[in-house]
Design an enzyme around this catalytic site. Structure first.
Site, PDB file in Angstrom:
ATOM      1  CB  CYS A   1      21.805 -95.692  -0.798  1.00 12.92           C
ATOM      2  SG  CYS A   1      21.129 -95.352  -2.439  1.00 12.92           S
TER       3      CYS A   1
ATOM      4  CG  HIS B   1      23.383 -91.197   0.056  1.00  6.97           C
ATOM      5  ND1 HIS B   1      24.363 -92.155  -0.074  1.00  6.97           N
ATOM      6  CD2 HIS B   1      22.530 -91.384  -0.971  1.00  6.97           C
ATOM      7  CE1 HIS B   1      24.123 -92.884  -1.144  1.00  6.97           C
ATOM      8  NE2 HIS B   1      23.012 -92.436  -1.711  1.00  6.97           N
TER       9      HIS B   1
ATOM     10  CD  GLU C   1      26.633 -91.550   2.541  1.00  6.51           C
ATOM     11  OE1 GLU C   1      25.671 -91.595   3.320  1.00  6.51           O
ATOM     12  OE2 GLU C   1      26.698 -92.224   1.498  1.00  6.51           O
TER      13      GLU C   1
END
Ligand code: XMP
Length: 539
Positions: free
Chosen positions: A86, A181, A183
């Site tokens: 990002c 993202h 994660e």
């Protein structure tokens, strides 16, 4: 033992810790540091050769406001792979000669990203393939700005219709970046992507395994403590319990645990803690029954923050008095020189976070910061490098019971913040019994779809005592008794939480049992408020 390590530079995203947790789930050691560390710091960090890669996190700023934070340029001179996520992608693009522009359309939430260029990062990782044969990823995006021109040497790795450069790679230098993202769990292949980066591209060794870590941690504690003595405040919570078990494994009787019972614990909690540590582990534990002291000082106080301050303050006083005795030694003891605390890695990250981070205090949480200095003791924090999941794994590996290690969190002020208004022994006794029934039934009911108990399906569940009376009827008689509220939430970070959709059969069983078994309570309600705007606790 020298572990491979990954450096995560934090630009202030709310989800940076999740990157670290995913890397640790790949059994690779990593650390989070603020993005504004110096070039010299980065070079020194990499000097021993164990650094295998760097991850640049997102930033909350990229969505809401301008930021000028940059990665230390040294990151790009180390010769190790770098992954930008990002904002991390945007700063990588900018620093390496590409272009970033303010987005006219913001992307927030679910997106489908097309993979390009058969990069080592995304090869064979896809959620589905389009009829034209393009590999597609289901991801979570959250950004306003975007990369509009690739830096020299980079090729396109991913795109969406509104974000033509949603991923880029310079495979010669092993630099990769994604606008989405990986994660967060909403990105379905996120863990696969991060595994690919740390294990294959960085070639980090997956040697961060809790069962093996015991020997290493024990050796470290022995080296740090030598033949000195250690005091530890045992609360019955996961962190202090695992710290106690680990330190006891390392130094046995050189450790003394102090367990302060403030009278606001759950049913039989004090006995269970004693049975486990004094009984099974044969650790030295001093149990201080201070319930009269606490309840006495709380009499007439009904304001939540005032209650928290009294409980926190008294707790420190009682603990300090015990610690001072142990420090003084005598009766065959030289006196303690160390204070052990169950500090875990998220606490360490929070306190050293990036300067861009903004934290708001909604409630003052009970902690014992500053205590070692006040007591003149050295600090021993054997869990400082571990995330909660790892602390739990370590606890199991040390032989602590599953039920203790996987217990829901319990606030420091205990039932003190679950009895609304003034705290009285009568209320605490009623609440303890009602709460024990709720918890027991959460263990008894299993969800058919997942095979898990409702205790494991909720992150935190408890009962709240309302000091109001309502009318009921029991047998032939009218009752006029107290009300309790059941609270059960699901959350991954306790910052936001959903109320749990517990089965009606479970609620019915709990309500029936509480009203029948706990004389003094004649009405049970269920709290259906999410956080925000409610909080998890009622006070
Ligand atoms: P709230 O009520 O703020 O709770 O949504 C979030 C999490 O924090 C716990 N909590 C506390 N823990 N001392 C603690 O040690 C406190 O004073 C305290 N207040 C809330 C709460 O149980 C939940 O897990």
């Amino acid at each position: 033992m020298q572990h491979s390590k990954i450096l995560i530079l934090d630009f202030g995203s709310q989800v940076t810790q999740l990157i670290a947790r995913r890397v640790r789930e790949a059994h690779v050691f990593c650390e989070v540091h603020p993005c504004d560390v110096s070039d010299d710091w980065v070079r020194a960090y990499a000097q021993d050769g164990t650094l295998k890669g760097v991850i640049l996190s997102g930033s909350h700023a990229s969505v809401y406001e301008e930021t000028t934070d940059r990665a230390p340029q040294a990151v790009f001179e180390l010769g190790v792979p770098v992954l930008g996520i990002c904002y991390g992608m945007q700063t990588m693009a900018q620093q390496l000669g590409g272009k970033v522009e303010g987005g006219h359309t913001r992307e927030f939430g679910y997106a489908e990203v097309r993979a390009h260029g058969h990069t080592a990062l995304l090869k064979d990782i896809a959620d589905f393939t389009t009829p034209e044969g393009h590999g597609m990823l289901k991801v979570w995006m959250s950004h306003g700005d975007k990369v509009t021109e690739l830096p020299p040497g980079f090729k396109l790795m991913a795109s969406t219709p509104s974000c033509p450069i949603a991923g880029m790679a310079d495979e010669a230098r092993h630099y990769y970046a994604v606008q989405f993202h990986p994660e967060v769990t909403h990105t379905v292949q996120g863990q696969a992507l991060l595994n690919r980066f740390v294990l294959d591209i960085c070639q980090a060794r997956p040697d961060w395994i809790m069962g093996d870590y015991i020997a290493e941690a024990v050796a470290k504690i022995r080296e740090q403590v030598g033949d000195e003595e250690v005091i530890l405040g045992l609360s019955g919570g996961v962190d202090s319990s695992v710290a106690a078990a680990l330190i006891h494994r390392a130094i046995g009787d050189q450790l003394t645990c102090v367990f302060v019972d403030h009278g606001l614990l759950r049913l039989n909690e004090g006995d269970m803690v004693m049975e486990m540590f004094a009984g099974k582990l044969h650790a030295k534990v001093i149990r201080v029954d201070a319930s009269d002291l606490f309840l006495g000082k709380l009499a007439g106080v009904s304001e939540p923050e005032a209650k928290r301050k009294i409980i926190g303050g008294l707790f420190v006083d009682v603990f300090k008095a015990e610690a001072a005795k142990l420090k003084a030694g005598g009766a065959g003891h030289k006196g303690a020189t160390f204070l052990a605390q169950g500090t875990i890695y998220p606490d360490v990250i929070e306190s050293g976070g990036a300067k861009s981070k903004k934290a708001v205090t909604i409630k003052s949480h009970h902690n014992v910061g500053g205590l070692p200095e006040q007591l003149g003791l050295k600090l021993l924090e054997p869990l400082r490098e571990l995330f909660k999941d790892e602390v739990r794994e370590l606890g199991v590996a040390l032989g602590l019971p599953h039920a203790m290690v996987y217990r829901h969190p319990f606030p420091g002020p205990g039932l003190g913040v679950r009895i609304l208004g003034e705290v009285k022994k009568e209320y605490a006794d009623l609440l303890r019994r009602a709460d024990a029934i709720f918890i027991e039934e959460l263990h008894n009911f299993t969800d058919a779809a997942t095979g898990k108990t409702w205790y494991d399906l909720t992150s935190q569940a408890f009962t709240v005592f309302l000091p109001v009376k309502s009318v009921g009827v029991m047998g032939d008689g009218r009752t006029y008794d107290y009300v309790v509220a059941l609270r059960a939430v699901q959350t991954s970070d306790f910052m936001t939480a959903d109320w749990a959709e517990l089965p009606y059969a479970l609620l019915k069983k709990v309500s029936g049992r509480i009203i029948n078994e706990v004389r003094g309570i004649n009405r049970v309600t269920y709290d259906v408020s999410s956080k925000p705007p409610a909080t998890i606790e009622w006070e």
